[in-house]
Design a protein around this motif. Structure first.
Motif, PDB file in Angstrom:
ATOM      1  N   ILE A   1      -9.229  32.939 -22.831  1.00 53.90           N
ATOM      2  CA  ILE A   1      -9.011  33.797 -21.663  1.00 53.90           C
ATOM      3  C   ILE A   1      -7.808  33.256 -20.896  1.00 53.90           C
ATOM      4  N   THR A   2      -6.781  34.080 -20.769  1.00 53.21           N
ATOM      5  CA  THR A   2      -5.586  33.700 -20.019  1.00 53.21           C
ATOM      6  C   THR A   2      -5.607  34.457 -18.698  1.00 53.21           C
ATOM      7  N   PHE A   3      -5.268  33.740 -17.624  1.00 47.55           N
ATOM      8  CA  PHE A   3      -5.282  34.362 -16.304  1.00 47.55           C
ATOM      9  C   PHE A   3      -4.145  33.825 -15.451  1.00 47.55           C
ATOM     10  N   LYS A   4      -3.780  34.612 -14.456  1.00 53.17           N
ATOM     11  CA  LYS A   4      -2.747  34.225 -13.484  1.00 53.17           C
ATOM     12  C   LYS A   4      -3.368  33.248 -12.484  1.00 53.17           C
ATOM     13  N   THR A   5      -2.844  32.048 -12.436  1.00 53.94           N
ATOM     14  CA  THR A   5      -3.439  31.010 -11.588  1.00 53.94           C
ATOM     15  C   THR A   5      -3.222  31.254 -10.098  1.00 53.94           C
ATOM     16  N   LYS A   6      -2.212  32.035  -9.755  1.00 54.46           N
ATOM     17  CA  LYS A   6      -1.940  32.285  -8.334  1.00 54.46           C
ATOM     18  C   LYS A   6      -2.394  33.672  -7.891  1.00 54.46           C
ATOM     19  N   ALA A   7      -3.143  34.342  -8.737  1.00 56.75           N
ATOM     20  CA  ALA A   7      -3.642  35.668  -8.368  1.00 56.75           C
ATOM     21  C   ALA A   7      -4.653  35.540  -7.237  1.00 56.75           C
ATOM     22  N   ALA A   8      -4.745  36.575  -6.432  1.00 55.64           N
ATOM     23  CA  ALA A   8      -5.699  36.587  -5.318  1.00 55.64           C
ATOM     24  C   ALA A   8      -7.112  36.372  -5.841  1.00 55.64           C
ATOM     25  N   GLY A   9      -7.821  35.449  -5.213  1.00 57.38           N
ATOM     26  CA  GLY A   9      -9.217  35.206  -5.554  1.00 57.38           C
ATOM     27  C   GLY A   9      -9.456  34.115  -6.572  1.00 57.38           C
ATOM     28  N   VAL A  10      -8.421  33.656  -7.271  1.00 57.77           N
ATOM     29  CA  VAL A  10      -8.598  32.557  -8.221  1.00 57.77           C
ATOM     30  C   VAL A  10      -8.876  31.288  -7.432  1.00 57.77           C
ATOM     31  N   SER A  11      -9.921  30.570  -7.830  1.00 58.74           N
ATOM     32  CA  SER A  11     -10.191  29.291  -7.169  1.00 58.74           C
ATOM     33  C   SER A  11     -10.602  28.253  -8.196  1.00 58.74           C
ATOM     34  N   GLY A  12     -10.287  27.031  -7.868  1.00 57.74           N
ATOM     35  CA  GLY A  12     -10.582  25.891  -8.714  1.00 57.74           C
ATOM     36  C   GLY A  12      -9.905  24.680  -8.119  1.00 57.74           C
ATOM     37  N   PRO A  13     -10.043  23.539  -8.754  1.00 60.29           N
ATOM     38  CA  PRO A  13      -9.414  22.328  -8.240  1.00 60.29           C
ATOM     39  C   PRO A  13      -7.895  22.482  -8.154  1.00 60.29           C
ATOM     40  N   ALA A  14      -7.349  22.164  -6.999  1.00 60.13           N
ATOM     41  CA  ALA A  14      -5.914  22.351  -6.759  1.00 60.13           C
ATOM     42  C   ALA A  14      -5.069  21.563  -7.759  1.00 60.13           C
ATOM     43  N   ASP A  15      -5.491  20.350  -8.104  1.00 61.61           N
ATOM     44  CA  ASP A  15      -4.693  19.556  -9.041  1.00 61.61           C
ATOM     45  C   ASP A  15      -4.661  20.205 -10.425  1.00 61.61           C
ATOM     46  N   LEU A  16      -5.750  20.802 -10.833  1.00 63.94           N
ATOM     47  CA  LEU A  16      -5.809  21.459 -12.133  1.00 63.94           C
ATOM     48  C   LEU A  16      -4.963  22.729 -12.138  1.00 63.94           C
ATOM     49  N   LEU A  17      -5.166  23.598 -11.165  1.00 63.93           N
ATOM     50  CA  LEU A  17      -4.392  24.838 -11.099  1.00 63.93           C
ATOM     51  C   LEU A  17      -2.906  24.555 -10.885  1.00 63.93           C
ATOM     52  N   GLY A  18      -2.600  23.445 -10.190  1.00 59.51           N
ATOM     53  CA  GLY A  18      -1.208  23.075  -9.952  1.00 59.51           C
ATOM     54  C   GLY A  18      -0.452  22.722 -11.219  1.00 59.51           C
ATOM     55  N   LYS A  19      -1.171  22.315 -12.254  1.00 60.32           N
ATOM     56  CA  LYS A  19      -0.530  22.003 -13.536  1.00 60.32           C
ATOM     57  C   LYS A  19      -0.058  23.267 -14.251  1.00 60.32           C
ATOM     58  N   TYR A  20      -0.591  24.394 -13.829  1.00 63.03           N
ATOM     59  CA  TYR A  20      -0.284  25.681 -14.471  1.00 63.03           C
ATOM     60  C   TYR A  20       0.177  26.658 -13.385  1.00 63.03           C
ATOM     61  N   PRO A  21       1.445  26.598 -13.012  1.00 58.27           N
ATOM     62  CA  PRO A  21       1.918  27.373 -11.855  1.00 58.27           C
ATOM     63  C   PRO A  21       1.957  28.887 -12.055  1.00 58.27           C
ATOM     64  N   ASP A  22       1.830  29.352 -13.297  1.00 60.47           N
ATOM     65  CA  ASP A  22       1.862  30.796 -13.527  1.00 60.47           C
ATOM     66  C   ASP A  22       0.577  31.267 -14.208  1.00 60.47           C
ATOM     67  N   GLU A  23       0.361  30.811 -15.421  1.00 65.96           N
ATOM     68  CA  GLU A  23      -0.811  31.227 -16.189  1.00 65.96           C
ATOM     69  C   GLU A  23      -1.512  30.011 -16.788  1.00 65.96           C
ATOM     70  N   MET A  24      -2.786  30.200 -17.062  1.00 66.75           N
ATOM     71  CA  MET A  24      -3.596  29.166 -17.686  1.00 66.75           C
ATOM     72  C   MET A  24      -4.505  29.842 -18.699  1.00 66.75           C
ATOM     73  N   THR A  25      -4.731  29.188 -19.823  1.00 66.05           N
ATOM     74  CA  THR A  25      -5.654  29.690 -20.829  1.00 66.05           C
ATOM     75  C   THR A  25      -6.835  28.742 -20.923  1.00 66.05           C
ATOM     76  N   ILE A  26      -8.029  29.296 -20.851  1.00 64.26           N
ATOM     77  CA  ILE A  26      -9.245  28.512 -21.016  1.00 64.26           C
ATOM     78  C   ILE A  26      -9.942  28.982 -22.285  1.00 64.26           C
ATOM     79  N   VAL A  27     -10.757  28.105 -22.847  1.00 64.60           N
ATOM     80  CA  VAL A  27     -11.502  28.431 -24.062  1.00 64.60           C
ATOM     81  C   VAL A  27     -12.980  28.266 -23.772  1.00 64.60           C
ATOM     82  N   LEU A  28     -13.745  29.300 -24.052  1.00 64.58           N
ATOM     83  CA  LEU A  28     -15.204  29.231 -23.956  1.00 64.58           C
ATOM     84  C   LEU A  28     -15.737  29.209 -25.369  1.00 64.58           C
ATOM     85  N   GLN A  29     -16.218  28.031 -25.775  1.00 62.19           N
ATOM     86  CA  GLN A  29     -16.733  27.911 -27.125  1.00 62.19           C
ATOM     87  C   GLN A  29     -18.009  27.079 -27.123  1.00 62.19           C
ATOM     88  N   HIS A  30     -17.887  25.772 -27.123  1.00 64.89           N
ATOM     89  CA  HIS A  30     -19.060  24.916 -27.204  1.00 64.89           C
ATOM     90  C   HIS A  30     -19.412  24.267 -25.862  1.00 64.89           C
TER      91      HIS A  30
END
Length: 117
Positions: free
Chosen positions: A46-75
């Motif tokens: 799942i790829t998402f815009k890290t600065k989109a309205a309503g996105v929340s998470g640890p600032a240091d983590l989101l700061g590493k991805y200033p535009d988009e971030m991809t997460i994997v839901l598997q195990h």
């Protein structure tokens, strides 16, 4: 003489299609949140815009991805919570559990490689 007619999509089918596909993401996440979890080899990128309205998470983590971030839901995902307008999930980053909350409107890509969807 030919008429130059510019066709305008006043129905905004591109927006309607995006909304429909976000409904697929929501339904898939609801299945992932069930007690049985993801069936078989299914898993999600799942790829998402890290600065989109309503996105929340640890600032240091989101700061590493200033535009988009991809997460994997598997195990190794915990406490998936698909809501009506957003989903939340806890994932491990460098062995540390981190909670993310992502509005469906921020999702730019969804891929399940087990079935090429």
């Amino acid at each position: 003489m030919t008429q130059d007619r510019t066709v305008r999509d006043e129905m905004h089918y591109d927006v309607l299609a995006q909304d429909a596909l976000r409904g697929v993401v929501k339904a898939a996440l609801k299945l992932a949140a069930s007690p049985e979890g993801l069936p078989g080899d299914h898993h999600f990128y799942i790829t998402f815009k890290t600065k989109a309205a309503g996105v929340s998470g640890p600032a240091d983590l989101l700061g590493k991805y200033p535009d988009e971030m991809t997460i994997v839901l598997q195990h190794r995902y915990k406490d998936p919570a698909p809501g009506e307008t957003f989903f939340a999930v806890t994932l491990s980053f460098d062995g540390v559990p981190r909670r993310l909350s992502i509005p469906y409107a921020a999702v730019t890509r969804f891929y399940d490689p087990s079935v090429q969807f």
